[in-house]
Design a protein around this motif. Structure first.
Motif, PDB file in Angstrom:
ATOM      1  N   UNK A  96       3.198   2.157   1.317  1.00  0.00           N
ATOM      2  CA  UNK A  96       2.891   1.304   1.319  1.00  0.00           C
ATOM      3  C   UNK A  96       2.191   0.589   0.470  1.00  0.00           C
ATOM      4  N   UNK A  97      -0.159   1.685   0.635  1.00  0.00           N
ATOM      5  CA  UNK A  97      -0.274   1.041  -0.020  1.00  0.00           C
ATOM      6  C   UNK A  97      -1.350   2.433  -0.895  1.00  0.00           C
ATOM      7  N   UNK A  98      -1.676   2.241  -1.771  1.00  0.00           N
ATOM      8  CA  UNK A  98      -2.136   0.454  -2.948  1.00  0.00           C
ATOM      9  C   UNK A  98      -0.974  -0.305  -2.762  1.00  0.00           C
ATOM     10  N   UNK A  99      -0.128  -1.290  -3.050  1.00  0.00           N
ATOM     11  CA  UNK A  99       0.523  -2.057  -3.696  1.00  0.00           C
ATOM     12  C   UNK A  99       0.259  -1.352  -5.590  1.00  0.00           C
ATOM     13  N   UNK A 100       1.560  -1.135  -5.287  1.00  0.00           N
ATOM     14  CA  UNK A 100       1.829  -0.758  -6.973  1.00  0.00           C
ATOM     15  C   UNK A 100       1.689  -2.328  -7.825  1.00  0.00           C
ATOM     16  N   UNK A 101       2.366  -3.041  -7.099  1.00  0.00           N
ATOM     17  CA  UNK A 101       2.837  -4.091  -7.964  1.00  0.00           C
ATOM     18  C   UNK A 101       1.032  -4.457  -8.427  1.00  0.00           C
ATOM     19  N   UNK A 102       0.399  -5.731  -6.905  1.00  0.00           N
ATOM     20  CA  UNK A 102      -0.908  -5.321  -7.565  1.00  0.00           C
ATOM     21  C   UNK A 102      -1.835  -4.809  -8.527  1.00  0.00           C
TER      22      UNK A 102
END
Length: 176
Positions: A96-102
């Motif tokens: 989950x961390x970090x968001x690849x999309x973000x």
């Protein structure tokens, strides 16, 4: 605090059909809108330098930095931890961390912002709504989105500095 904000945002899921539609759209499909806007911008304002900088920012933030962090720390997604979750999209198996999309879309938005403030603000808005929606649908913790956004923006700024130095040095060596 992460759990509190996750429950606050995800708690709005499964209440109103129109909000679920918007959440799913921004979580899953707004990336295509973002990329379409980016392609149109590049088509109208094409330069090899800008295209290379955008590509370098995206690859470095999502393909390298995010993957290294995920390899070192494989954080569970909210649907693996929270029992009363409103999961609006099929579960994913990756960390989950970090968001690849973000990280990816904030890197691209930062790069564009440094060239075109107005368009950059629009792309930041889409990236922000995408991140918020990914919490809403149950995919990410708020800190995943925040971490990805910070990585993306820092990567965009650093790549821009490197490209400015490289291209200004390269242009000084060219005969006139």
């Amino acid at each position: 605090m992460d759990l509190f904000f996750f429950n606050l945002i995800n708690g709005f899921a499964d209440k109103w059909g129109w909000l679920d539609f918007l959440g799913i759209f921004f979580a899953k499909y707004s990336e295509y809108l973002f990329l379409l806007i980016l392609v149109i911008f590049l088509w109208k304002n094409y330069s090899r330098k800008l295209a290379s900088e955008i590509l370098a920012s995206g690859i470095l933030s999502r393909g390298i930095i995010t993957e290294i962090i995920r390899f070192i720390w494989a954080r569970s997604r909210p649907f693996d931890v929270v029992s009363n979750i409103h999961l609006l999209l099929p579960a994913k198996v990756e960390p989950s961390f970090p968001s690849g999309h973000a990280s990816f879309f904030f890197a691209l938005a930062t790069t564009i912002y440094l060239y075109n403030k107005k368009l950059g603000k629009w792309l930041f808005t889409i990236a922000f709504l995408m991140g918020l929606a990914r919490i809403f649908v149950g995919y990410h913790w708020p800190s995943d989105i925040l971490g990805g956004a910070v990585i993306g923006m820092l990567t965009g700024f650093i790549v821009n500095i490197i490209f400015k130095k490289y291209f200004s040095r390269k242009n000084k060596n060219l005969p006139m």
